[in-house]
Scaffold this motif. Structure first.
Motif, PDB file in Angstrom:
ATOM      1  N   LEU A   1       7.789   8.552 -17.668  1.00  0.00           N
ATOM      2  CA  LEU A   1       7.902   8.905 -16.251  1.00  0.00           C
ATOM      3  C   LEU A   1       8.921  10.011 -15.996  1.00  0.00           C
ATOM      4  CD1 LEU A   1       7.589   5.485 -14.378  1.00  0.00           C
ATOM      5  CD2 LEU A   1       5.898   7.300 -14.549  1.00  0.00           C
ATOM      6  N   TRP A   2       9.961  10.045 -16.839  1.00  0.00           N
ATOM      7  CA  TRP A   2      11.015  11.011 -16.480  1.00  0.00           C
ATOM      8  C   TRP A   2      11.231  12.098 -17.532  1.00  0.00           C
ATOM      9  CZ3 TRP A   2      11.411   6.046 -14.456  1.00  0.00           C
ATOM     10  CH2 TRP A   2      11.402   5.994 -13.058  1.00  0.00           C
TER      11      TRP A   2
ATOM     12  N   GLU B   1       3.933  16.276 -10.788  1.00  0.00           N
ATOM     13  CA  GLU B   1       4.432  16.902 -12.002  1.00  0.00           C
ATOM     14  C   GLU B   1       3.648  16.544 -13.266  1.00  0.00           C
ATOM     15  OE1 GLU B   1       6.854  18.977 -11.924  1.00  0.00           O
ATOM     16  OE2 GLU B   1       7.416  18.684  -9.818  1.00  0.00           O
ATOM     17  N   PHE B   2       2.784  15.540 -13.222  1.00  0.00           N
ATOM     18  CA  PHE B   2       2.263  14.964 -14.466  1.00  0.00           C
ATOM     19  C   PHE B   2       1.015  15.672 -14.963  1.00  0.00           C
ATOM     20  CE2 PHE B   2       4.658  10.987 -15.278  1.00  0.00           C
ATOM     21  CZ  PHE B   2       5.593  11.156 -14.285  1.00  0.00           C
TER      22      PHE B   2
ATOM     23  N   GLU C   1       0.831  -1.202   0.000  1.00  0.00           N
ATOM     24  CA  GLU C   1       0.000   0.000   0.000  1.00  0.00           C
ATOM     25  C   GLU C   1       0.867   1.254   0.000  1.00  0.00           C
ATOM     26  OE1 GLU C   1      -0.715  -2.633   1.797  1.00  0.00           O
ATOM     27  OE2 GLU C   1      -2.886  -2.950   1.953  1.00  0.00           O
ATOM     28  N   ALA C   2       1.935   1.241   0.805  1.00  0.00           N
ATOM     29  CA  ALA C   2       2.810   2.414   0.895  1.00  0.00           C
ATOM     30  C   ALA C   2       3.503   2.663  -0.443  1.00  0.00           C
ATOM     31  CB  ALA C   2       3.851   2.204   2.000  1.00  0.00           C
ATOM     32  N   LEU C   3       3.889   1.552  -1.059  1.00  0.00           N
ATOM     33  CA  LEU C   3       4.561   1.678  -2.354  1.00  0.00           C
ATOM     34  C   LEU C   3       3.627   2.321  -3.382  1.00  0.00           C
ATOM     35  CD1 LEU C   3       7.075   0.957  -4.041  1.00  0.00           C
ATOM     36  CD2 LEU C   3       5.983  -1.234  -4.557  1.00  0.00           C
ATOM     37  N   ILE C   4       2.372   1.858  -3.332  1.00  0.00           N
ATOM     38  CA  ILE C   4       1.382   2.397  -4.288  1.00  0.00           C
ATOM     39  C   ILE C   4       1.210   3.884  -4.055  1.00  0.00           C
ATOM     40  CG2 ILE C   4      -1.068   2.350  -4.953  1.00  0.00           C
ATOM     41  CD1 ILE C   4      -1.006  -0.648  -4.227  1.00  0.00           C
ATOM     42  N   SER C   5       1.055   4.284  -2.787  1.00  0.00           N
ATOM     43  CA  SER C   5       0.776   5.697  -2.559  1.00  0.00           C
ATOM     44  C   SER C   5       2.002   6.543  -2.877  1.00  0.00           C
ATOM     45  CB  SER C   5       0.281   5.936  -1.128  1.00  0.00           C
ATOM     46  OG  SER C   5       1.161   5.358  -0.231  1.00  0.00           O
ATOM     47  N   ARG C   6       3.197   5.975  -2.724  1.00  0.00           N
ATOM     48  CA  ARG C   6       4.385   6.745  -3.077  1.00  0.00           C
ATOM     49  C   ARG C   6       4.429   7.004  -4.589  1.00  0.00           C
ATOM     50  NH1 ARG C   6      10.694   5.509  -1.511  1.00  0.00           N
ATOM     51  NH2 ARG C   6      11.581   7.237  -2.753  1.00  0.00           N
ATOM     52  N   PHE C   7       4.035   5.959  -5.346  1.00  0.00           N
ATOM     53  CA  PHE C   7       4.027   6.141  -6.802  1.00  0.00           C
ATOM     54  C   PHE C   7       2.960   7.177  -7.194  1.00  0.00           C
ATOM     55  CE2 PHE C   7       2.515   5.286 -11.071  1.00  0.00           C
ATOM     56  CZ  PHE C   7       3.704   5.170 -11.783  1.00  0.00           C
ATOM     57  N   LEU C   8       1.806   7.043  -6.579  1.00  0.00           N
ATOM     58  CA  LEU C   8       0.723   7.965  -6.928  1.00  0.00           C
ATOM     59  C   LEU C   8       1.111   9.396  -6.567  1.00  0.00           C
ATOM     60  CD1 LEU C   8      -2.499   5.948  -5.993  1.00  0.00           C
ATOM     61  CD2 LEU C   8      -1.356   6.169  -8.201  1.00  0.00           C
ATOM     62  N   ASN C   9       1.783   9.559  -5.423  1.00  0.00           N
ATOM     63  CA  ASN C   9       2.254  10.891  -5.030  1.00  0.00           C
ATOM     64  C   ASN C   9       3.222  11.454  -6.061  1.00  0.00           C
ATOM     65  OD1 ASN C   9       1.020  11.806  -2.750  1.00  0.00           O
ATOM     66  ND2 ASN C   9       2.207  10.430  -1.422  1.00  0.00           N
ATOM     67  N   PHE C  10       4.053  10.534  -6.527  1.00  0.00           N
ATOM     68  CA  PHE C  10       5.078  10.937  -7.495  1.00  0.00           C
ATOM     69  C   PHE C  10       4.421  11.482  -8.773  1.00  0.00           C
ATOM     70  CE2 PHE C  10       7.487   9.109 -11.213  1.00  0.00           C
ATOM     71  CZ  PHE C  10       8.458  10.095 -11.267  1.00  0.00           C
ATOM     72  N   ILE C  11       3.394  10.784  -9.264  1.00  0.00           N
ATOM     73  CA  ILE C  11       2.808  11.278 -10.516  1.00  0.00           C
ATOM     74  C   ILE C  11       1.876  12.466 -10.269  1.00  0.00           C
ATOM     75  CG2 ILE C  11       3.027   9.142 -11.870  1.00  0.00           C
ATOM     76  CD1 ILE C  11       0.097   8.593 -11.238  1.00  0.00           C
TER      77      ILE C  11
END
Lengths: 306, 665
Positions: free
Chosen positions: B415-416, B396-397, B383-393
Motif C-alpha cells: 500500500l505504501w 497511485e496504483f 460504504e464511505a470507508l470502502i469508497s475512500r479506500f478505493l479512491n486511495f488506490i
C-alpha cells in the motif's frame, strides 16, 4: 474367294495328304502377310508343305538349311571385292527371294537367327550399312524341331513374336498314311502342280481382307480374351498388343477366305491356338511348350456372350 | 518338413507402426524404466525385422517376463489400479510382439492392440483422442490386411487406404452401437486415475499466485447460457471463499472452527430437504440459467455465478454459498446452474462467524491496521470507508502482471511502497484493511469474465481472479472488487484487453492470440471440443432412453435390441448392396441378349451352351439333338451372326421375333 481357297487346298493336298486344316492355316498366314513357323518332329512333311505352297502360289522360292555353323552372311549375302572393277560387288544370299524356307531354324546360333529379324519385320536387309529391299511379297516359312531335341537353340520370345502363326502338322491319319505307304512318294508330284496364284491376285487379297468388318461385340470378345491372359495367374505373361493385332489380321483374312465380310467368334477360336500359342507362357512353364493347352483354357473360360 | 508359415514383411512393418502409435499416448504415463524397456524391446523388434538380430531365446524371454513383473510390483506395490494395469498391458503387448514368429502370434498382438487402443479412453476422451484412436485402428487393420496378402514391400502403402475404408465402413455400426447399446452400470469398479497435480485455482492464495496462473493459460470451463450472456462485469464466477489469513497466505476457514450445524448441505434429489441457513440467501430477481462443463481440477470446488442453485447429486453447498463436488472433479464435469445475479446473502451474521470474518494475525502490517482504525473513526458509514479506500488506490496504483516481491508486511509494503500488484494484492489488502477497520470481509477466488466463442463462453485460467466480499449491515455480503477501481477495463472487457499477451506459456495456444490465424484455430478447436463434450461424451442412459422414446414412444429392451440388430444389418446390407451394384453384370448388348435367351430355352434339354462355345458349334450340337428344330436353330444362328457380327439391324429385329417364337416343344 472360297472357290479359290478350296482349289488351292485341293491342289496342295495332292502332295500334303490329309492336312487340309493346316494348309488353310498356312494360307491364312501368308494371305495376312505373316511369317509361318512350323514346329514338329523331323519327317512330318514340314518342308514338303513349304515347297508345295511356294509352287502353288507361284512364288520364287529358296531354301536354307540352318546348321549350327551357319553365319548371317550365308543368308543375307556378302560383298566381294571385284578386282576387275576395283570395287565391292554384292552377292545376294538366299534371302533375296519371295518365299524363304528356313529349315530347322532352331539348329542355328542365335546370331544367325536374328539375322532374319530385320528381314522379317522390315522387308529389307542392311549389308555394309546399305539397306537393300527384299522382293515383295516376302515370306519366311521356318520349320523347327521341338526344343526337347538335342542341339537346338530355342528361339527367344522376341523372335517368336515375329512369326504370325505357329502350327504343327502332326501324324497323318491311319488311312492317309496307308495310302502313302502303298503308293508312290507324293513329293514327286510337286513339279506337276499348277500355279494358281499371281502376285496381283495376292495383292488384291491383302486389300480386300483388310476391309473385313469387326463388330463391337466381336472386339469386346477379343478384349475379354486378351484381358484373361493378362490377369489370370496361370500365365506368366499375356498376349501383347502386337499379338492382338496379329490375331485381328488373321481373323480378317480367315473370314475373307470363307467368303464373309465380317469376323465371327469361331474365326478367333480356330485361329487363337496357332496365332497366340507361341506368344503366351504358363506361369509354371519355362520351356514354352504349354501354349496350346493354355489357349484351350482361355477359350473354355472366356464366354462368347458376355 | 513342417510347413513354415511365413508372415509377410509388410504385416510386420504395419504392426510396428501400429504398436508405436498405440503405445505413444500411454508412454508418458508409464514409469520411466518401463518406457525405456519398451523402446529397447521395440528396437530389438526392428532389428529382428531388418534381420540384424535374432529372436530372444527361452532364457532371455523368461528373464524379461519375470523382470518386468517384479519391476511393476516394485513400482506400484499392487496390480489393482488403472496405472499398473495399463503398464502391465503395455509390457505384455511388447513382449508378445518381440517373440511373435507365427501367424497366431501376430493375431494375438493385433487384438491386444485393439484392446490397448480402447484403454486410451480411460485417460482422455477428447475429440483428438477419438481421432487418434481411429488412426490406431486403421494401422492395426492395415497390419491385419497385410497379414493375408502376399505383396511386395513397395506395395505396402496399399494396405492403408483399404484399412481406412474398412474403418470408415465400421463407423455407422459404431454409431448405432453408441446410440443404442445398453449402457450398463459398471460391473466392476476401475479405480480412476488419481492425480496429485491440481490445475487451476488452489485452496490458498499468496501474493504472486494469480499472476502465475494468468500467465500459464489453459481452459478452465465453458458455460453455455440459456439466454443472452450477461455483461462481462457481472461474470464473477465464485469458486471458494478464503477467510483465514496467516500474514502471508489466505486459506479457507478450517471446518473445525465452525460450531454446530451442517457445514455442507449435500443435494439430495430424493428428499429436497434444505439446511436452514440456506434460506438466508435470497434471490432478488435477475435469474440466469446456464450449463457448465468444468475441466478436471482434482479439487472439489465448482464455479458458478452468485447466487447459485445446483440440482446435481454428488454436489453440495457450503456455508459460504459456494458449491463443491464429492470426491473432487477428476474428469470433465457437467452441471446445470440456476443463478440470480441480484441477491441478498446472509443478512444475519452469527457472532461466531462474524468473529471468524474479522480474524487478523497479530503483529503484521502495523501501518495498515493503524490507518484503517483512523479512517474508520473518520468515516460515518461502511460504504464511505470502502469508497475512500478505493479512491486511495485508484490514484497511485498500477495493475500489473509483474508485481514486485514483497517482504514480511506484505500489505504495508504494497500500500505504501510498491503500489504495483495483481488482483490478489488488491483483494488481500482491501480485506485486511476492512477487517482492521472492524468490518467483516473475506477474499473470494474464482474467475472473472470469459471469452465469447460462438454461443458459449470459454473461461480460461488467464481469467482467474480474486476479489472481496464485505458484510454490510442490512445488506449482507456485498461484492467489492478493488481491482475494478485500478483497472476498470479488466472487469469491463476482460484480462486480454489489459494484457493482450498475458499468457506466456509456450505450450498454451492462448499465448498466440496475437497471431490471428492461430487464434482462429484455437477458437475452432474449442468449438469442436465443446460440441464433442456436449453431444458425444454427455450421451448417457437418460439421453438413450429419450432417443428410444422419440422413436418408439416407449422403451423396452426388446425395442433397443431389435433396433440395434436391424440397424447393423441395414448398414452391412447397404455396404454389400453397394459392392454388388458396383460389380453387377452389365446388360448384354442387343443381339447377344436375344441369343442368350435362345440358349436358355435349351435349359435342362441336354444341350446347354458351354462357356466359350460359339453360336455355330452350339447350333450344330443343338440340331443333332433336336433334328425337328434344325431349320429354326440354323435360321436363328444365321440371324444372330448377321445381326451381331455384321451389324445388320434388320437381322437383329428378325432375330428378336424368331427367338420369341422359338420353342422346343
Amino acid at each position: 474367294m472360297e472357290k479359290l481357297v478350296n482349289s488351292l487346298v485341293a491342289e496342295i493336298s495332292k502332295v500334303v495328304l490329309g492336312k487340309e486344316h493346316q494348309i488353310k492355316m498356312a494360307l491364312a498366314c501368308l494371305f495376312s502377310r505373316g511369317h509361318l513357323l512350323i514346329e514338329d518332329q523331323p519327317g512330318m512333311g514340314k518342308t514338303t508343305l513349304a515347297q508345295t505352297l511356294a509352287k502353288v502360289l507361284g512364288l520364287e522360292y529358296s531354301r536354307v538349311q540352318f546348321t549350327s555353323d551357319l553365319l548371317p552372311a550365308d543368308i543375307v549375302g556378302v560383298s566381294i571385292f571385284d578386282q576387275q572393277n576395283s570395287q565391292f560387288s554384292f552377292h545376294p544370299g538366299p534371302i533375296f527371294t519371295q518365299l524363304l524356307l528356313a529349315d530347322e531354324i532352331n539348329r542355328t546360333s542365335p546370331k544367325t537367327q536374328s539375322a532374319l529379324l530385320e528381314a522379317m519385320e522390315e522387308g529389307q536387309v542392311t549389308i555394309d550399312g546399305d539397306a537393300k529391299k527384299l522382293p515383295s511379297p516376302f515370306f519366311v516359312i521356318a520349320t523347327q524341331n521341338p526344343e526337347s531335341q538335342d542341339g537346338t537353340f530355342p528361339l527367344p520370345e522376341s523372335q517368336l513374336d515375329r512369326f504370325l502363326m505357329r502350327i504343327s502338322l502332326g501324324y497323318p491319319d491311319a488311312d492317309v498314311e496307308r495310302a502313302l505307304l502303298a503308293g508312290e512318294d507324293p513329293r514327286t508330284r510337286i513339279s506337276e502342280l499348277r500355279c494358281l496364284m499371281t502376285p496381283e491376285k495376292l495383292h488384291a487379297i491383302y486389300q480386300k481382307a483388310g476391309r473385313v468388318q469387326a463388330s463391337a461385340s466381336l472386339l469386346d470378345y477379343i478384349q475379354r480374351l486378351i484381358t484373361y491372359t493378362r490377369t489370370s495367374t496361370e500365365f506368366s505373361y499375356g498376349i501383347s498388343t502386337r499379338g492382338a493385332l496379329s490375331l485381328m489380321r488373321c481373323a480378317r483374312t480367315w473370314a475373307f477366305m470363307h467368303g464373309r465380310g465380317h469376323i465371327i467368334p469361331e474365326d478367333l477360336q480356330i485361329l487363337l491356338p496357332s496365332v497366340v500359342g507361341h506368344r503366351v507362357r504358363d506361369a509354371a512353364d519355362y520351356s514354352g511348350q504349354s501354349g496350346y493347352a493354355l489357349v484351350e483354357r482361355v477359350l473354355n473360360n472366356v464366354d462368347v456372350i458376355a | 518338413m513342417a510347413k513354415v508359415e511365413q508372415i509377410p514383411r509388410n504385416c510386420f512393418a504395419w504392426l510396428l507402426l501400429a504398436l508405436i502409435a498405440v503405445i505413444i499416448p500411454h508412454g508418458l504415463r508409464l514409469p520411466v524404466w518401463e518406457s525405456i524397456a519398451l523402446v529397447l524391446v521395440l528396437t530389438w523388434r526392428v532389428q529382428l525385422y531388418r534381420g540384424v538380430w535374432t529372436y530372444p531365446n527361452r532364457l532371455v524371454k523368461t528373464v524379461l517376463t519375470i523382470g518386468s513383473a517384479v519391476g511393476l510390483f516394485l513400482q506400484y506395490g499392487t496390480l489393482y489400479g488403472l496405472d499398473p494395469m495399463v503398464a502391465l498391458l503395455m509390457i505384455s503387448i511388447m513382449l508378445k510382439a518381440l517373440e511373435m514368429n507365427k501367424k497366431r502370434d501376430v493375431i494375438v498382438v493385433i487384438f491386444l492392440g485393439f484392446f490397448t487402443t480402447s484403454t486410451q479412453f480411460l485417460f482422455s476422451q477428447t475429440v483428438f483422442a477419438f481421432l487418434y484412436a481411429l488412426l490406431c485402428l486403421a494401422l492395426l487393420v492395415a497390419a491385419q490386411i497385410s497379414l493375408y496378402q502376399e505383396r511386395q514391400l513397395s506395395e505396402m502403402a496399399e494396405a492403408f487406404p483399404m484399412a481406412g475404408k474398412i474403418v470408415l465402413q465400421s463407423i455407422p455400426v459404431m454409431l448405432i452401437l453408441f446410440l443404442l447399446f445398453p449402457r450398463v452400470g459398471s460391473l466392476w469398479a476401475v479405480p480412476l486415475p488419481q492425480s496429485d497435480a491440481t490445475t487451476g485455482i488452489s485452496d490458498s492464495m499468496s501474493p504472486g499466485d494469480f499472476s502465475k496462473l494468468s500467465k500459464n493459460g489453459g481452459k478452465a470451463f465453458t458455460a453455455s447460457f440459456d439466454g443472452d450472456i450477461p455483461a462481462h462485469r457481472d461474470l464473477y464466477w465464485r469458486g471458494l471463499v478464503l477467510s483465514h489469513f496467516d500474514g502471508r497466505t489466505w486459506s479457507p476457514n478450517r471446518w473445525g472452527s465452525y460450531p454446530g450445524g451442517e457445514l455442507v448441505d449435500w443435494v439430495d434429489s430424493a428428499t429436497s430437504k434444505k439446511a436452514d441457513w440456506r434460506s438466508w440467501a435470497v434471490p432478488v430477481g435477475n435469474p440466469v440459467d446456464y450449463e457448465i462443463i468444468l475441466e478436471p481440477t482434482h479439487q472439489p470446488w465448482l464455479f458458478s455465478l452468485p447466487l447459485a442453485e445446483l440440482n446435481h447429486d454428488e454436489t453440495g453447498i457450503t456455508r459460504n454459498y459456494t458449491w463443491i463436488k464429492k470426491g473432487g472433479v477428476s474428469q470433465r464435469f457437467r452441471y446445470r446452474v440456476e443463478s440470480d445475479l441480484s441477491y441478498e446473502m446472509a443478512r444475519n451474521l452469527p457472532p461466531w462467524l462474524r468473529q471468524l470474518e474479522l480474524q487478523l494475525p497479530d503483529d503484521f502490517n502495523p501501518r495498515t491496521v493503524a490507518t484503517a482504525r483512523q479512517w474508520a473513526q473518520e468515516e460515518s458509514s461502511t460504504e464511505a470507508l470502502i469508497s475512500r479506500f478505493l479512491n486511495f488506490i485508484t490514484r497511485e496504483f498500477t495493475y500489473t502482471l509483474e508485481p514486485p516481491l514483497l517482504g514480511e508486511h506484505t500489505v504495508d509494503e504494497f500500500l505504501w511502497q510498491s503500489q504495483r500488484g495483481f488482483c490478489e494484492h488488491f483483494a488481500s489488502s482491501f480485506v485486511i484493511f476492512m477487517r482492521a477497520a472492524g468490518v467483516p470481509a473475506r477474499v473470494v477466488t474464482g474467475y472473472q469474465g470469459g471469452e465469447k466463442i460462438e454461443d458459449f463462453l470459454q473461461v480460461s485460467q488467464a481469467d482467474a481472479h480474486a476479489w472481496a466480499e464485505v458484510w454490510i449491515r442490512d445488506r449482507g455480503w456485498v461484492r467489492v472488487d478493488p481491482t475494478s477501481a485500478v483497472a476498470p477495463s479488466r472487469i469491463e472487457s476482460g484480462i486480454r484487453s489489459v494484457f493482450p499477451r498475458s499468457v506466456n506459456n509456450p505450450l498454451s495456444m492462448e499465448a498466440y492470440t496475437h497471431i490471428s490465424l492461430l487464434n482462429e484455430l484455437r477458437k475452432q478447436i474449442d468449438i469442436w471440443d465443446y460440441n464433442w463434450q456436449r453431444w458425444v461424451l454427455n450421451y448417457n442412459k437418460d439421453n438413450q432412453v429419450g432417443l428410444l422414446e422419440k422413436i418408439f414412444g416407449r422403451v423396452s429392451a426388446w425395442h433397443a435390441g431389435a433396433t440395434m440388430v436391424f440397424g447393423v444389418a441395414l448398414i452391412i446390407g447397404l455396404i454389400t448392396a453397394y459392392y454388388w451394384w458396383q460389380t453387377r453384370p452389365k446388360p448384354l448388348p442387343p443381339g447377344l441378349a436375344e441369343f442368350s435367351k435362345f440358349c436358355k430355352k435349351f435349359k435342362n434339354s441336354g444341350v446347354e451352351r458351354h462357356t466359350g462355345e460359339g453360336s455355330r458349334d452350339f447350333a450344330k450340337r443343338a440340331s443333332s439333338k433336336f433334328p425337328q428344330h434344325k431349320d429354326a436353330i440354323e435360321e436363328i444362328t444365321r440371324l444372330f451372326e448377321r445381326g451381331v457380327y455384321a451389324e445388320d439391324f434388320e437381322a437383329l429385329k428378325e432375330l428378336k421375333v424368331k427367338v420369341k417364337r422359338f420353342s422346343l416343344k
